[in-house]
Design a protein around this motif. Structure first.
Motif: not given
Length: 293
Positions: A184, A187-188, A215, A217-218
């Motif tokens: 995650r 991908s930010m 972050a 959700p991860g």
């Protein structure tokens, strides 16, 4: 006036000379439909196959067996649901498993999140080695890790019990949290944090209002995975538990030799329904936020 051409124009085509379009055979329509939705059909069948054991557990939680073993359907009954703690020591072992799972999830999530940010955002020596070592607990057979931790506790003369189980669970859940959070974080978009700093936000304010929500959700995925792994673990718990420490998976394993009570199916069904409810709430919340934007 256009000059005369030497070429003779082709004769006009009569309607009988026009080729007719082929009509698909009616028996081939289902084949074409299946080919067009092959991925969806395969995914649905795989999901249904995975849910069959949960359906069996749900059905047999309403069974009233004739003997000690709940393997054959006899008659419908809700006695197990009205008295889920009717079996001695079952709710005590369930409470112990829940406490260990919650504490192991908190420890693994905090340590794993910090490690994931360090591996994704910073450069340091032996970073490649650290990334490789993270996958060892995930790729290593569970019995090897359980025996290694048991040997470590024996050499350190640590008394087996609640503490040793908690340490072992944090260790093997840590890798799963790091992998989920690291994916995650990578991908930010870093420009969002740069924009927050350009608007005079401090490091703490940027982390709490920009980085942490992105972050989240991860982190939530790693925490849920860690809780599930810790709650149903048996091998590592068996090697690192004391003689008087019995978790819910250990209770189920011991009860299966004498006769599995129906209440075990009740607890399993309740945990499955709770997990599905958490996932559905998360999906509904995410869809609501997406629509509000």
């Amino acid at each position: 006036m256009a000059p005369p051409s030497d070429t003779v124009p082709p004769p006009p085509r009569t309607p009988s000379a026009v080729p007719r379009a082929r009509r698909p055979h009616p028996l081939l329509a289902p084949v074409r439909l299946l080919r067009r939705h092959a991925v969806v059909v395969a995914g649905t069948l795989a999901l249904a196959y995975l849910l069959v054991p949960n359906l069996v557990v749900l059905v047999f939680s309403f069974n009233k067996p004739a003997g000690r073993f709940n393997y054959e359907w006899r008659t419908f009954s809700t006695d197990a649901w009205t008295d889920p703690c009717g079996v001695a020591d079952m709710c005590g072992s369930l409470s112990l498993s829940l406490r260990i799972a919650v504490l192991a999830t908190l420890g693994a999530t905090v340590l794993g999140t910090l490690a994931a940010f360090a591996l994704a955002r910073y450069r340091f020596r032996a970073k490649g080695t650290a990334n490789a070592l993270i996958f060892l607990p995930m790729a290593m057979p569970e019995v090897v890790m359980a025996a290694s931790l048991g040997t470590l506790f024996l050499n350190m003369r640590v008394a087996f019990g609640f503490t040793t189980i908690l340490i072992a669970h944090v260790m093997f859940c840590l890798s799963f949290v790091i992998v989920a959070v690291k994916a995650r974080v990578m991908s930010m978009d870093p420009r969002l944090e740069e924009a927050a700093r350009d608007l005079y936000a401090g490091p703490v304010q940027t982390f709490l209002r920009v980085t942490l929500p992105l972050a989240a959700p991860g982190i939530a995925a790693g925490a849920l995975l860690s809780f599930a792994l810790s709650f149903d673990d048996f091998i590592i718990t068996q090697f690192n538990a004391g003689p008087s420490t019995v978790t819910f998976p250990m209770f189920v394993w011991g009860a299966a030799q004498r006769g599995t009570p129906v209440q075990v199916n009740v607890i399993g069904t309740a945990m499955f329904v709770l997990a599905v409810a958490i996932v559905l709430v998360g999906q509904v919340t995410a869809n609501h936020r997406r629509r509000s934007r």
